[in-house]
Design a protein around this motif. Sequence first.
Motif, PDB file in Angstrom:
ATOM      1  N   TRP A  23      12.692  80.741  14.032  1.00  0.00           N
ATOM      2  CA  TRP A  23      12.774  80.033  15.302  1.00  0.00           C
ATOM      3  C   TRP A  23      14.135  79.375  15.419  1.00  0.00           C
ATOM      4  O   TRP A  23      14.672  78.845  14.433  1.00  0.00           O
ATOM      5  N   LYS A  80      14.478  79.651  27.772  1.00  0.00           N
ATOM      6  CA  LYS A  80      13.971  80.278  26.544  1.00  0.00           C
ATOM      7  C   LYS A  80      15.091  80.810  25.653  1.00  0.00           C
ATOM      8  O   LYS A  80      14.948  81.841  24.999  1.00  0.00           O
ATOM      9  N   ASP A  83      13.503  78.420  20.774  1.00  0.00           N
ATOM     10  CA  ASP A  83      12.038  78.490  20.670  1.00  0.00           C
ATOM     11  C   ASP A  83      11.379  77.137  20.917  1.00  0.00           C
ATOM     12  O   ASP A  83      10.291  77.075  21.487  1.00  0.00           O
ATOM     13  N   MET A  84      12.021  76.089  20.461  1.00  0.00           N
ATOM     14  CA  MET A  84      11.475  74.743  20.660  1.00  0.00           C
ATOM     15  C   MET A  84      12.606  73.732  20.601  1.00  0.00           C
ATOM     16  O   MET A  84      13.720  74.053  20.174  1.00  0.00           O
ATOM     17  N   TYR A  98       6.808  71.291  30.230  1.00  0.00           N
ATOM     18  CA  TYR A  98       6.830  71.898  28.905  1.00  0.00           C
ATOM     19  C   TYR A  98       5.450  71.811  28.240  1.00  0.00           C
ATOM     20  O   TYR A  98       4.566  71.090  28.699  1.00  0.00           O
ATOM     21  N   ARG A  99       5.298  72.540  27.152  1.00  0.00           N
ATOM     22  CA  ARG A  99       4.118  72.393  26.302  1.00  0.00           C
ATOM     23  C   ARG A  99       4.525  71.463  25.170  1.00  0.00           C
ATOM     24  O   ARG A  99       5.212  71.882  24.228  1.00  0.00           O
ATOM     25  N   PHE A 209       7.870  73.030  23.737  1.00  0.00           N
ATOM     26  CA  PHE A 209       7.940  74.486  23.799  1.00  0.00           C
ATOM     27  C   PHE A 209       7.901  74.913  25.260  1.00  0.00           C
ATOM     28  O   PHE A 209       7.422  74.152  26.119  1.00  0.00           O
ATOM     29  N   PRO A 210       8.386  76.118  25.585  1.00  0.00           N
ATOM     30  CA  PRO A 210       8.142  76.635  26.932  1.00  0.00           C
ATOM     31  C   PRO A 210       6.641  76.618  27.214  1.00  0.00           C
ATOM     32  O   PRO A 210       5.825  76.769  26.309  1.00  0.00           O
ATOM     33  N   ASP A 212       4.447  78.562  28.343  1.00  0.00           N
ATOM     34  CA  ASP A 212       3.570  79.683  28.008  1.00  0.00           C
ATOM     35  C   ASP A 212       3.533  80.023  26.518  1.00  0.00           C
ATOM     36  O   ASP A 212       2.854  80.957  26.109  1.00  0.00           O
ATOM     37  N   GLU A 213       4.222  79.246  25.689  1.00  0.00           N
ATOM     38  CA  GLU A 213       4.266  79.545  24.250  1.00  0.00           C
ATOM     39  C   GLU A 213       3.114  78.843  23.519  1.00  0.00           C
ATOM     40  O   GLU A 213       3.305  77.945  22.691  1.00  0.00           O
ATOM     41  N   LYS A 216       2.975  79.591  19.459  1.00  0.00           N
ATOM     42  CA  LYS A 216       3.992  78.860  18.703  1.00  0.00           C
ATOM     43  C   LYS A 216       3.677  77.365  18.674  1.00  0.00           C
ATOM     44  O   LYS A 216       3.833  76.705  17.633  1.00  0.00           O
ATOM     45  N   ALA A 217       3.230  76.846  19.804  1.00  0.00           N
ATOM     46  CA  ALA A 217       2.888  75.431  19.859  1.00  0.00           C
ATOM     47  C   ALA A 217       1.743  75.108  18.898  1.00  0.00           C
ATOM     48  O   ALA A 217       1.762  74.076  18.207  1.00  0.00           O
TER      49      ALA A 217
END
Length: 241
Positions: A23, A80, A83-84, A98-99, A209-210, A212-213, A216-217
């Motif tokens: 990442w 994007k 990654d974070m 964001y997430r 995170f984006p 939609d991730e 990964k989150a």
Amino acid sequence: MSLAHLGLLGLLLMAMPVLAAPWVVASDEAFPPYAYLDQKTRQPAGMDTEIVRAVLEAASQPYQIQLYPWERVKKMLDFKQVDMAYQFVGTPERMEKYRLVGPIRNGVTVLMTRRDGPADYQTLEDLSPYIVGTVLGFSYTETFDKATLKKDAGATSPLQLVQKLIARRVDVIIGDKAQLLYLARELGADKDLRILGQPLAEVPRYVGFPKDEVIKAQRFADGLEKIRRDGTLDKILSKWQ
């Protein structure tokens, strides 16, 4: 090579563990003591940097940390290109965009002024006569962000913000208590500056995170829970207190 050998090779390759792709992790290049570039090692350092490293290592997730101005960090996450990113205040706007995962720690948001600055205040409106310095692109508390004060967002980093207060270009500044006191000491101005009034809020800090991730989150959240349970997180927080 025979078909039998090719078949065996294929089975061996399938049995080998698949390493997760590294990442790219971004944070503010000038947010001491939480995230900054160590001048001796030339490596990312700070409390939040150590927490993020510990989480990703607990999650067995390869990574590389890169530091940039905060405005660029947010744009890179938006597109994007990373990654974070860390560390975010959990405002409604940020939650929507964001997430966010965490919190990884809590901070205390305060106001700071000079020794000869405003004596005190009861409500933010009492600060209307003064110029209140902020950092460009930073969110603080929902109440402060919406307050109709004379805000100066000309600083691009907390360090520059404290320097503007010392130089009397603003009357009051807002920020994280530990950070403002740290920077005041670093600049040799801790005797000239003081915290104004009571803390505005205890502010949880998150990684982002984006939107939609989801996977990964969740991977990060699992790693964070792991270092909470085994005491690693408490050790890092104690080290920096």
